[in-house]
Structure formats: structure tokens, C-alpha cells
Write an enzyme that holds these catalytic residues in place. Structure first.
Site, PDB file in Angstrom:
ATOM      1  CG  ASP A   1     -13.510   6.342  -0.524  1.00  0.00           C
ATOM      2  OD1 ASP A   1     -13.415   6.272   0.719  1.00  0.00           O
ATOM      3  OD2 ASP A   1     -12.511   6.269  -1.285  1.00  0.00           O
TER       4      ASP A   1
ATOM      5  CD  GLN B   1     -12.986  -1.759  -0.430  1.00  0.00           C
ATOM      6  OE1 GLN B   1     -12.179  -1.671   0.480  1.00  0.00           O
ATOM      7  NE2 GLN B   1     -14.188  -2.279  -0.236  1.00  0.00           N
TER       8      GLN B   1
ATOM      9  CB  CYS C   1     -13.963   1.298   0.519  1.00  0.00           C
ATOM     10  SG  CYS C   1     -13.538   3.050   0.592  1.00  0.00           S
TER      11      CYS C   1
ATOM     12  NE  ARG D   1      -3.820   0.588   2.009  1.00  0.00           N
ATOM     13  CZ  ARG D   1      -5.029   0.668   2.571  1.00  0.00           C
ATOM     14  NH1 ARG D   1      -5.223   1.421   3.639  1.00  0.00           N
ATOM     15  NH2 ARG D   1      -6.049  -0.004   2.071  1.00  0.00           N
TER      16      ARG D   1
ATOM     17  NE  ARG E   1     -10.195  -5.234   0.845  1.00  0.00           N
ATOM     18  CZ  ARG E   1      -9.436  -4.196   1.239  1.00  0.00           C
ATOM     19  NH1 ARG E   1     -10.018  -3.115   1.732  1.00  0.00           N
ATOM     20  NH2 ARG E   1      -8.130  -4.222   1.112  1.00  0.00           N
TER      21      ARG E   1
ATOM     22  CG  HIS F   1      -8.531   0.093  -2.567  1.00  0.00           C
ATOM     23  ND1 HIS F   1      -7.771  -1.015  -2.238  1.00  0.00           N
ATOM     24  CD2 HIS F   1      -9.130   0.486  -1.414  1.00  0.00           C
ATOM     25  CE1 HIS F   1      -7.903  -1.258  -0.946  1.00  0.00           C
ATOM     26  NE2 HIS F   1      -8.720  -0.372  -0.420  1.00  0.00           N
TER      27      HIS F   1
HETATM   28  N1   CP Z   1     -11.114  -0.144   2.784  1.00  0.00           N
HETATM   29  C1   CP Z   1      -9.835  -0.187   3.193  1.00  0.00           C
HETATM   30  O1   CP Z   1      -8.919  -0.405   2.399  1.00  0.00           O
HETATM   31  O2   CP Z   1      -9.664   0.004   4.522  1.00  0.00           O
HETATM   32  P1   CP Z   1      -8.277   0.219   5.274  1.00  0.00           P
HETATM   33  O3   CP Z   1      -7.741   1.559   4.843  1.00  0.00           O
HETATM   34  O4   CP Z   1      -8.629   0.184   6.730  1.00  0.00           O
HETATM   35  O5   CP Z   1      -7.332  -0.861   4.893  1.00  0.00           O
HETATM   36  N1  NVA Z   2      -9.916   6.669  -1.107  1.00  0.00           N
HETATM   37  C1  NVA Z   2      -9.500   6.266   0.219  1.00  0.00           C
HETATM   38  C2  NVA Z   2      -9.744   4.813   0.413  1.00  0.00           C
HETATM   39  C3  NVA Z   2      -9.369   4.277   1.767  1.00  0.00           C
HETATM   40  C4  NVA Z   2      -9.595   2.816   1.898  1.00  0.00           C
HETATM   41  C5  NVA Z   2      -8.036   6.607   0.402  1.00  0.00           C
HETATM   42  O1  NVA Z   2      -7.256   6.403  -0.542  1.00  0.00           O
HETATM   43  O2  NVA Z   2      -7.667   7.096   1.468  1.00  0.00           O
END
Ligand code: CP
Ligand code: NVA
Length: 332
Positions: A222, A131, A262, A101, A290, A128
Site C-alpha cells: 500500500d 478492503q 488496495c 470514511r 470491493r 480498512h
Molecule cells: N482501496 C480504496 O479504499 O480505494 P479508494 O480510496 O479509492 O476508496
Molecule cells: N492506507 C491508505 C489506503 C487508501 C485506500 C490510506 O489510508 O490513504
């Protein structure tokens, strides 16, 4: 050739469907997979915060009999400037699969390009994809199928919206993104999604008109400021005024529409508490999924065979590069 999952488009429709079939099996008969990845190790590199991704990958790997190592970028040499390509070359000599990530999609691609083992995108500024796998499984569970269903995303044209458009293209699920001008997905991403959607008949559309929520089987939102955009949060609250998913907006979707997010969510900003905590909300099923889809994804990438047709990872890569580089978002 090593297969990676950096973008939703890295898998064909048949491969996506195979992963979802496997995810359903994993979900309903977890014990059957309890020893599937004994002796395998997953590295999880995090340059951003996480609750769901971190815990679902780690517990998922343990449930498959394997081991997971959490690597905060702060704690490994990557955080002190070691190139991501050196990190990939070294880690992939020690272990079997890597999840990352981070900020720029180019970093995820560089890691994959230097790795001898599969790399999974656990969220970057552009996409993502894990997700979206969970989201499609949730739509299938609640609506009987993804193909032909209408998912309407309301809010920022961000990484989650991009992955939903790509996933929609692969699964034949219509995706409409409703976002204010200036915050809509990049045109080249939309075009790529539309081109890919030709094969499945999915309609991929972007508009600023909230009336486009009509006909939705699933309404999704989101956060308005993603990780890395915290300094813009106040400006964004102004720009997104009127785009909150509240009961009035939900009532314009199909009567039996589900609500998806999400997570993490901000009640009173992108979603009203009455919606996310209300009867149409499927957000916790979505979060649970997930775990199941990522277990299936790791099994698939590591070549786990099932009797279901098309469920083993083929040797040949069908990866389609994402056009245009996502620039690294500002770091705090
Ligand atoms: N939806 C999601 O990716 O959550 P986190 O940021 O908690 O991993
Ligand atoms: N769009 C958000 C998603 C978090 C799971 C981010 O990138 O922070």
C-alpha cells in the site's frame, strides 16, 4: 441490538465466512439480489477522498434496488462543527444504513454509538475492514482458500495492514507484515490480532526483514503516505527505501504468488510498474471484489436471509472494541 462493521473483529469467523459466501453468490448471480434492498437508503459520509469505496458502495446499493446518498463532510453541517453524534442520531432516523470514511477510529465509534442503524467503516486511520473483506475473497478465488495461506504485507504498518492482521486472525490466514522500524503496526494491535488468531491458528508476525517474503502466497503493499500524512511523504520515501515490491522481491515469494494492492498505487514507489502491471497482479480483481463484498455486507447487516448456514445477521452483538484510540491524523 444494532450490528455495525467498524472493525474486522466485529464479526466472528462464522459471520465473516457467511458474508464471503454471500459475496460469492452476489457476484455470480447479481440478478437474484436486484430487489433485495428496495426502499432502503444508504448514507455515505466522506471526510477523505475515494474512488473505489464511493463508487462501489453507491453502485452496489443501486444494484440491490436501494438508494445511496453521497455526503461530503464539507457539504453537511458536520464540516461546520456539528457533533458526529448528533449527525448519527439524525441520519439514522431518515435512512437504513450508514458508511463513513474519516480520520479517527473514535469518530467512527461515536457515530455508531449514536446511530439506530448499522454503521460501516469505509476506512479510518486505524482500519480498512471493507478492503480486507475484498482481499480475502480475492485470495480465496486465486488460491482456493484463505485458511493456511500466507499473505505478506510489505510497507507501512497502516490501516490496511492492521485490517489484514485482524482479518487473517478471523480467517486462519497467516499474515506477516514487513515494515521498517518506526513504521510497524502498533504493538497493541499486533497483540490483539495474535490473541484473536489463537482460535483459527493463524500466525500474525511483524518484522523488518525482507527475507520474510519467502513462502508468500500473496504479496501485498500500500502507499507509504496515507491520506492525512501527505506532509510526511518525502520523509517516508527515504524511510521506505528498499521496500518497493519489484520483480526481484516477488521472485522470493512462492512462484505462483499473486500481487495485491488496495489502490490507489504509486508506480516507482511502493510497487514497480512491472509488478502491478505484470502477470502476477490481481489488483483489479481485488478492486472489483470491493463491490461484491460490500453488497453482501449491506445485505448481511440489514438482515437478509439466505439458505446458507449462519448467513443471517444474529441479533446479539459480538463486537470487540479495538484497544487504544487512533488519534485523529493531522488535517491539511
Ligand atoms: N482501496 C480504496 O479504499 O480505494 P479508494 O480510496 O479509492 O476508496
Ligand atoms: N492506507 C491508505 C489506503 C487508501 C485506500 C490510506 O489510508 O490513504
Amino acid at each position: 441490538m444494532v450490528r455495525h462493521f467498524l472493525s474486522d473483529l466485529d464479526f466472528s469467523t462464522a459471520e465473516h465466512e457467511a458474508v464471503l459466501r454471500l459475496a460469492a453468490k452476489v457476484k455470480h448471480t447479481p440478478q437474484a439480489f436486484a430487489h433485495a434492498l428496495v426502499g432502503k437508503t444508504l448514507a455515505m459520509i466522506f471526510q477523505k477522498s475515494s474512488t473505489r469505496t464511493r463508487v462501489s458502495f453507491e453502485s452496489g446499493m443501486l444494484q440491490l434496488g436501494g438508494h445511496a446518498i453521497y455526503l461530503s463532510a464539507k457539504d453537511i453541517q458536520l464540516g461546520r462543527g456539528e457533533p458526529i453524534t448528533d449527525t448519527g442520531k439524525v441520519l439514522s432516523r431518515y435512512l437504513d444504513i450508514i458508511m463513513i470514511r474519516t480520520f479517527g477510529h473514535d469518530e467512527v465509534e461515536a457515530l455508531a454509538g449514536s446511530s439506530r442503524v448499522p454503521v460501516i467503516n469505509g476506512l479510518d486511520d486505524l482500519l480498512h475492514p471493507c478492503q480486507a473483506l475484498a482481499d480475502v475473497l480475492t485470495v480465496v478465488e486465486h488460491k482456493g482458500a484463505a485458511r493456511g495461506r500466507q499473505l505478506v504485507f510489505v510497507g507501512d504498518g497502516n490501516n490496511v495492514a492492521n485490517s489484514l492482521m485482524f482479518a487473517g486472525a478471523r480467517y486462519g490466514m497467516h499474515v506477516r507484515v514487513i515494515a521498517p522500524r518506526g513504521y510497524q503496526p502498533r504493538p497493541e494491535i499486533v497483540q490483539t490480532a495474535q490473541q484473536e488468531a489463537a482460535a483459527t491458528g493463524a500466525k500474525i508476525e511483524v518484522t523488518a526483514d525482507l527475507a520474510a517474503v519467502e513462502g508468500a502466497d500473496a504479496v501485498y503493499t500500500d502507499v507509504w503516505a496515507s491520506m492525512g500524512q501527505e506532509t510526511e511523504a518525502n520523509k517516508r520515501k527515504v524511510a521506505f527505501r528498499g521496500f518497493e515490491v519489484d520483480r526481484a522481491l516477488m521472485s522470493r515469494a512462492k512462484k505462483d504468488a499473486i500481487f495485491l494492492h488496495c489502490l490507489p498505487a504509486h508506480r516507482g514507489e511502493e510497487v514497480a510498474a512491472e509488478v502491478i502491471d505484470g502477470p502476477q497482479s490481481a489488483v483489479f480483481d481485488q478492486a472489483e471484489n470491493r463491490l461484491h463484498v460490500q453488497k453482501a455486507l449491506m445485505l448481511f447487516l440489514l438482515g437478509h436471509r439466505t439458505k446458507a448456514k449462519g448467513s443471517s445477521a444474529p441479533a446479539r452483538s459480538s463486537r470487540k472494541p479495538v484497544k487504544g484510540k487512533a488519534k485523529r491524523a493531522r488535517r491539511r
